[in-house]
Write a protein that holds these residues in place. Structure first.
Motif, PDB file in Angstrom:
ATOM      1  N   VAL A  69       0.855  -1.182   0.000  1.00 18.52           N
ATOM      2  CA  VAL A  69       0.000   0.000   0.000  1.00 18.52           C
ATOM      3  C   VAL A  69       0.895   1.237   0.000  1.00 18.52           C
ATOM      4  N   ARG A  70       0.729   2.082  -1.012  1.00 18.95           N
ATOM      5  CA  ARG A  70       1.555   3.282  -1.130  1.00 18.95           C
ATOM      6  C   ARG A  70       0.917   4.483  -0.441  1.00 18.95           C
ATOM      7  N   HIS A  71      -0.404   4.635  -0.630  1.00 19.14           N
ATOM      8  CA  HIS A  71      -1.052   5.801  -0.043  1.00 19.14           C
ATOM      9  C   HIS A  71      -2.544   5.520   0.139  1.00 19.14           C
ATOM     10  N   ASP A  72      -3.077   5.942   1.284  1.00 17.09           N
ATOM     11  CA  ASP A  72      -4.508   5.828   1.565  1.00 17.09           C
ATOM     12  C   ASP A  72      -5.140   7.207   1.354  1.00 17.09           C
ATOM     13  N   PHE A  73      -6.041   7.298   0.379  1.00 23.63           N
ATOM     14  CA  PHE A  73      -6.651   8.582   0.023  1.00 23.63           C
ATOM     15  C   PHE A  73      -7.990   8.795   0.727  1.00 23.63           C
ATOM     16  N   GLU A  74      -8.126   8.322   1.952  1.00 21.41           N
ATOM     17  CA  GLU A  74      -9.428   8.285   2.603  1.00 21.41           C
ATOM     18  C   GLU A  74     -10.095   9.655   2.686  1.00 21.41           C
ATOM     19  N   ARG A  75      -9.339  10.751   2.719  1.00 25.71           N
ATOM     20  CA  ARG A  75      -9.963  12.068   2.846  1.00 25.71           C
ATOM     21  C   ARG A  75     -10.587  12.542   1.535  1.00 25.71           C
ATOM     22  N   ILE A  76     -10.018  12.139   0.390  1.00 22.71           N
ATOM     23  CA  ILE A  76     -10.502  12.695  -0.871  1.00 22.71           C
ATOM     24  C   ILE A  76     -11.072  11.647  -1.812  1.00 22.71           C
ATOM     25  N   TRP A  77     -10.817  10.364  -1.530  1.00 18.40           N
ATOM     26  CA  TRP A  77     -11.276   9.309  -2.429  1.00 18.40           C
ATOM     27  C   TRP A  77     -11.287   8.018  -1.634  1.00 18.40           C
ATOM     28  N   ASN A  78     -12.300   7.208  -1.808  1.00 23.60           N
ATOM     29  CA  ASN A  78     -12.435   5.999  -1.011  1.00 23.60           C
ATOM     30  C   ASN A  78     -11.600   4.880  -1.626  1.00 23.60           C
ATOM     31  N   VAL A 173       4.091  32.810  -2.086  1.00 24.43           N
ATOM     32  CA  VAL A 173       4.063  31.355  -2.247  1.00 24.43           C
ATOM     33  C   VAL A 173       4.437  30.782  -0.885  1.00 24.43           C
ATOM     34  N   ALA A 174       3.419  30.489  -0.096  1.00 26.80           N
ATOM     35  CA  ALA A 174       3.640  30.180   1.316  1.00 26.80           C
ATOM     36  C   ALA A 174       3.545  28.699   1.640  1.00 26.80           C
ATOM     37  N   TRP A 175       2.878  27.937   0.804  1.00 25.40           N
ATOM     38  CA  TRP A 175       2.695  26.517   1.038  1.00 25.40           C
ATOM     39  C   TRP A 175       3.112  25.753  -0.213  1.00 25.40           C
ATOM     40  N   GLY A 176       3.347  24.465  -0.053  1.00 26.54           N
ATOM     41  CA  GLY A 176       3.633  23.671  -1.242  1.00 26.54           C
ATOM     42  C   GLY A 176       4.662  22.599  -0.999  1.00 26.54           C
ATOM     43  N   ALA A 177       4.841  21.772  -2.013  1.00 31.74           N
ATOM     44  CA  ALA A 177       5.801  20.674  -1.950  1.00 31.74           C
ATOM     45  C   ALA A 177       6.042  20.170  -3.370  1.00 31.74           C
ATOM     46  N   ASP A 178       7.163  19.503  -3.522  1.00 30.52           N
ATOM     47  CA  ASP A 178       7.487  18.804  -4.771  1.00 30.52           C
ATOM     48  C   ASP A 178       7.183  17.329  -4.528  1.00 30.52           C
ATOM     49  N   PHE A 179       6.202  16.800  -5.230  1.00 32.75           N
ATOM     50  CA  PHE A 179       5.778  15.422  -5.019  1.00 32.75           C
ATOM     51  C   PHE A 179       6.572  14.422  -5.852  1.00 32.75           C
ATOM     52  N   VAL A 180       7.439  14.907  -6.767  1.00 32.19           N
ATOM     53  CA  VAL A 180       8.021  13.985  -7.744  1.00 32.19           C
ATOM     54  C   VAL A 180       9.521  14.135  -7.962  1.00 32.19           C
ATOM     55  N   GLY A 181      10.090  15.326  -7.831  1.00 31.06           N
ATOM     56  CA  GLY A 181      11.483  15.562  -8.180  1.00 31.06           C
ATOM     57  C   GLY A 181      11.647  15.996  -9.621  1.00 31.06           C
ATOM     58  N   ASP A 182      12.773  16.652  -9.897  1.00 28.11           N
ATOM     59  CA  ASP A 182      12.995  17.226 -11.221  1.00 28.11           C
ATOM     60  C   ASP A 182      13.088  16.179 -12.319  1.00 28.11           C
ATOM     61  N   GLU A 183      13.608  15.000 -12.012  1.00 30.07           N
ATOM     62  CA  GLU A 183      13.854  13.996 -13.049  1.00 30.07           C
ATOM     63  C   GLU A 183      12.642  13.115 -13.332  1.00 30.07           C
ATOM     64  N   VAL A 245      -0.122  10.674  -8.162  1.00 31.20           N
ATOM     65  CA  VAL A 245       0.571  11.892  -7.748  1.00 31.20           C
ATOM     66  C   VAL A 245      -0.399  13.067  -7.670  1.00 31.20           C
ATOM     67  N   ILE A 246      -1.257  13.206  -8.671  1.00 33.42           N
ATOM     68  CA  ILE A 246      -2.218  14.314  -8.673  1.00 33.42           C
ATOM     69  C   ILE A 246      -3.149  14.213  -7.466  1.00 33.42           C
ATOM     70  N   MET A 247      -3.587  13.010  -7.155  1.00 43.19           N
ATOM     71  CA  MET A 247      -4.490  12.841  -6.018  1.00 43.19           C
ATOM     72  C   MET A 247      -3.776  13.137  -4.701  1.00 43.19           C
ATOM     73  N   HIS A 248      -2.510  12.794  -4.617  1.00 41.80           N
ATOM     74  CA  HIS A 248      -1.729  13.133  -3.424  1.00 41.80           C
ATOM     75  C   HIS A 248      -1.658  14.658  -3.267  1.00 41.80           C
ATOM     76  N   ALA A 249      -1.473  15.367  -4.372  1.00 40.68           N
ATOM     77  CA  ALA A 249      -1.421  16.823  -4.323  1.00 40.68           C
ATOM     78  C   ALA A 249      -2.775  17.411  -3.926  1.00 40.68           C
ATOM     79  N   LEU A 250      -3.864  16.850  -4.463  1.00 38.61           N
ATOM     80  CA  LEU A 250      -5.192  17.308  -4.067  1.00 38.61           C
ATOM     81  C   LEU A 250      -5.399  17.161  -2.565  1.00 38.61           C
ATOM     82  N   GLU A 251      -4.966  16.042  -2.040  1.00 34.73           N
ATOM     83  CA  GLU A 251      -5.110  15.784  -0.613  1.00 34.73           C
ATOM     84  C   GLU A 251      -4.307  16.785   0.214  1.00 34.73           C
ATOM     85  N   THR A 252      -3.085  17.078  -0.222  1.00 25.39           N
ATOM     86  CA  THR A 252      -2.238  18.027   0.506  1.00 25.39           C
ATOM     87  C   THR A 252      -2.806  19.431   0.433  1.00 25.39           C
ATOM     88  N   ALA A 253      -3.344  19.815  -0.720  1.00 22.48           N
ATOM     89  CA  ALA A 253      -3.973  21.131  -0.842  1.00 22.48           C
ATOM     90  C   ALA A 253      -5.132  21.269   0.130  1.00 22.48           C
TER      91      ALA A 253
END
Length: 835
Positions: A69-78, A173-183, A245-253
């Motif tokens: 299991v990589r990620h549980d999206f319980e807040r934004i998707w079941n 630009v007060a919040w944020g993160a890089d979910f993937v890296g440049d490469e 990755v997009i869903m992880h970003a939605l959750e963090t937002a």
């Protein structure tokens, strides 16, 4: 080569068994040995969706399986994302309370449809701001102050002075993160594992441009110049990203408390049920306004919208063109004026302070064309069309040209690629400027172009009309999309400082942040607004877009392409009532359709309203290359006139009867407006509907497909497969090949697809894992390949030597899976498998 054909395929990461894909899910893997030790295939990422009321504890019943299991999206998707091989993913899908297992498909990296290099200090974003009247809101002191906007994109160059110059608590630009890296590139197996960190710096440029439209404050001014940003980087410097990755970003937002989230990205030809769309819908229920691009596949016809934009509660944004676009310019002394230009492909741009040699007319400059002038030692002037830019460029260079100028064969500016730099500049100019240069060359004037670092505004031929690229709705379930429109063609905004600070780009990527910024203005003015209310205000107050294909007729652009129209921020702020819902799906059929609209007053006095209707252009015939009809439906209201007192709500019954001469297979629509007496703001809703039996749209109907084919090769760079026809009596070795595929063309989005192989000797049937909610084939000849090796991977040792057939079944959109009439089926000729 006779009997051979090459078909496009998706990148390597998409080649999952029957994956629901953005465009062309050509499903192929290297052929394993079917009779060898069972090989479950490489581990991949999957999205496991749970049924209502279930959670990740469902997976406790699968402890004996090898998955992570990589990620549980319980807040934004079941559901959760897992890493597993295909066979394990199939078994997870068979667990109780698991709704389905989705392939974590690729979201293609941001495409720059139109690009003009740096011209610092030129505020052409103001043109678009004036179109939406956001500038008037600024004059009122409404600038987005106190509102947090999340930008899910390539990151933001927070060092840009127009975006605050820093990152952190006291910065814009007060919040944020890089979910993937440049490469990171989810399309490349070697780069598809994210390498996240806390720095959302933008190395791709797209996110910085989007953020500037939302809220730049400097040399350019965005829609909401005082918002603060969350920067959520989901793309590397190049390449694609994934739904996970997009869903992880939605959750963090959501966790960061964003008030508005913008997604200038999407997965074309998709359904509202795809996980990113459903996750975005969840954010709206949590109080976040979610705005997304409708997509850039308008030239692929109807039903071309993207997820998450097609989500039920997401504001999907279409694009109109700016009136003009800022471009680099060259001075032409013989014309005594500037002409705009852009470099073609990756060739070197002309240096400031230089000039071309005198221009000589070469002609169309395709390989078989005669030369119409001697360009040896001169600048070659050629016209666009018939052959590629590469062919024209190489021809001109071979004849000794020192530079190449290509002028458009249709109105307006253009860009291009596919040119390998040969040390000679090649630039593109408009048709009008090119014809003037041609006329001078024809009389021996031999004009030159002088590059002095100037810029010029160039008129866009579709200024104010729907952009040629903006995608058509409705969604495959006929739900109304897009919701609204905003300027997206030729928008000048911020880019990373290292790239020159400002560029003009085009796409629904550019229209979406206009609406995200507008939402921020509304929320500053009234922080109590819920996401539905924000969408309602923006849609109710939008202004209609004329049909740009023939503006002299005065018809309106299709409702399923413009929504209710271009947003008007001031009218949205000043609205004293609302009309809901703002977009109505009237379904299919041939008779009248009836639906209800609710009108609610926020006024302080009683006001009389009159309901009016205006039809929009209908699309007819081929979904990929539609025709158009202005046939007027008959619309009645009950009541047509009504008085609303402060706080009162009234319901209006609307009946739409399509015109008798509207062809079956058409998508029609219109605008319904509640016009108040006096000087109040009019309120508009829109509708669309399908004329005829929606289930009658063929899915597998094509003159060449489905068919059996042998795989010849795959291009390692383009991922295109080459196939050949199967020879009569040909045998296919399970161990040694050649690989066998069914080439399938999806004429419309199917609700489900099932593929199976049947042993003609024993009657045994072996089935692939079924898939649901698939996209359609984008172009008229774009097929997908279902490769036999996929079945071998899912069912090791299931196939044995003998005579076999393949069967493809598709369930039509909105079809009942229990009704055989709603399925289409194709069965292949027999083929022979050997050891």
């Amino acid at each position: 080569m006779p009997g051979h054909r090459t078909l496009r395929t998706l990148p390597a990461a998409w080649r999952r068994p029957l994956a629901a894909a953005v465009a062309l899910p050509l499903l192929a893997l290297a052929a394993p040995a079917a009779q060898a030790e069972p090989d479950d295939g490489p581990a991949q990422v999957w999205l496991v969706e749970f049924g209502e009321g279930a959670d990740a504890s469902v997976l406790d019943a699968a402890r004996d399986l090898d998955f992570t299991v990589r990620h549980d999206f319980e807040r934004i998707w079941n559901g959760v994302s897992v890493e597993a091989d295909p066979a394990t993913a199939r078994r997870l899908g068979q667990l109780g309370h698991v709704e389905r297992v989705w392939s974590d498909v690729v979201f293609t990296g941001p495409a720059r449809l139109d690009r003009a290099p740096e011209a610092a200090g030129v505020p052409e974003l103001a043109q678009a701001i004036e179109t939406t009247r956001a500038d008037v809101a600024h004059d009122r002191g409404i600038t987005g102050e106190g509102v947090k906007v999340g930008v899910i994109d390539t990151g933001i160059d927070y060092t840009h002075p127009d975006l605050g110059g820093c990152f952190g608590d006291d910065c814009r630009v007060a919040w944020g993160a890089d979910f993937v890296g440049d490469e990171f590139d989810s399309d490349d197996p070697e780069l598809s594992e994210p390498d996240p960190d806390d720095d959302p710096a933008d190395c791709g440029g797209h996110g910085t441009h989007v953020a500037g439209i939302v809220g730049a404050d400097g040399q350019v001014t965005g829609v909401a110049p005082d918002v603060r940003f969350g920067a959520y980087k989901v793309f590397g410097c190049e390449g694609s990203t994934s739904a996970e990755v997009i869903m992880h970003a939605l959750e963090t937002a959501l966790d960061d408390g964003m008030d508005v989230v913008n997604l200038s990205l999407g997965q074309s030809f998709q359904w509202p049920g795809y996980p990113t769309a459903k996750a975005a819908d969840t954010l709206t229920r949590e109080g976040v306004v979610v705005v997304a691009s409708m997509g850039n596949d308008g030239e692929s016809g109807v039903y071309s919208g993207s997820a998450p934009g097609v989500g039920e509660d997401v504001i999907a944004v279409a694009s109109t063109d700016n009136p003009a676009q800022r471009m680099d310019a060259a001075h032409v002394p013989a014309l005594d004026r500037l002409v705009g230009y852009r470099a073609i492909g990756e060739t070197e741009e002309p240096e400031t302070g230089t000039a071309t040699d005198p221009l000589v007319w070469l002609g169309r400059a395709c390989a078989d064309d005669a030369s119409e002038g001697d360009v040896d030692g001169a600048a070659a002037l050629v016209v666009r069309g018939t052959c590629t830019f590469k062919e024209k460029y190489e021809r001109a260079v071979a004849e000794g040209a020192t530079s190449v100028v290509v002028y458009n064969d249709r109105p307006g500016p253009f860009g291009g690629g596919g040119v390998e730099d040969l040390g000679v500049p090649i630039i593109a100019v408009t048709d009008a400027d090119g014809k003037d240069l041609h006329d001078l060359a024809a009389i021996g004037e031999a004009p030159v172009l002088e590059f002095g670092g100037d810029t010029v505004l160039v008129d866009l031929p579709r200024g104010g009309f729907a952009s040629s690229f903006t995608a058509y709705g409705p969604a495959p379930d006929l739900s109304f999309k897009p919701d609204v429109a905003a300027p997206g063609g030729g928008i000048w905004s911020t880019v990373p400082v290292a790239d020159g600070s400002y560029e003009a780009l085009s796409g629904t990527s550019m229209s979406s942040p206009h609406v995200a910024g507008a939402a921020a203005l509304l929320l500053q003015d009234d922080p109590r607004l819920e996401p539905r209310e924000v969408r309602t205000r923006l849609a109710n107050s939008a202004k209609p877009v004329l049909w740009g294909d023939n503006p002299d007729l005065g018809e309106l652009e299709a409702a399923h392409r413009q929504g209710t129209g271009v947003i008007d921020v001031v009218d949205a702020l000043d609205a004293e009532a609302c009309l809901y819902p703002t977009g109505v799906n009237t379904g299919d059929g041939t008779g009248p359709r009836t639906f209800e609209l609710t009108l609610t007053s926020r006024d302080r006095t009683a006001r009389d309203y009159t309901l009016t209707h205006r039809s929009t252009i209908a699309t007819t015939g081929d979904d990929r290359d539609p025709g158009f009809s202005a046939a007027e439906p008959e619309v009645t209201f009950e009541p047509r006139e009504l008085r609303l007192y402060p706080g009162q709500t009234a319901t209006v019954e609307v009946t739409v009867e399509p015109a008798a001469d509207l062809p079956d297979g058409s998508v029609f629509g219109g605008r319904i407006t509640a016009r108040p007496d006096g000087d109040g703001e009019s309120l508009t809703a829109a509708y669309s509907g399908y004329q005829g039996d929606y289930l009658a749209i063929p899915v597998l109907e094509h003159p060449e497909f489905p068919s059996l084919a042998a795989v010849v090769a795959q291009d390692p760079e383009t991922h295109e497969f080459e196939y050949r026809d199967v020879e009569v009596g040909e045998a296919f070795s399970l161990a040694d090949g050649p690989a066998l595929a069914a080439l399938v063309y999806l004429g419309h989005q199917p609700a489900a697809m099932e593929v199976s192989a049947a042993n003609a000797d024993t009657g045994e049937v072996v089935a692939w894992d079924p898939e649901s909610l698939l996209p359609r084939s984008p172009g008229p000849d774009d097929a997908m390949g279902v490769h036999l090796e996929d079945l071998v991977e899912q069912r090791p040792n299931a196939l044995e030597p003998g005579r076999w057939t393949l069967t493809v079944k598709v369930l039509k959109a909105l079809g009942d899976e229990n009704d055989p009439a709603h399925w289409e089926q194709w069965t292949s000729p027999e083929f022979t498998l050997t050891e």
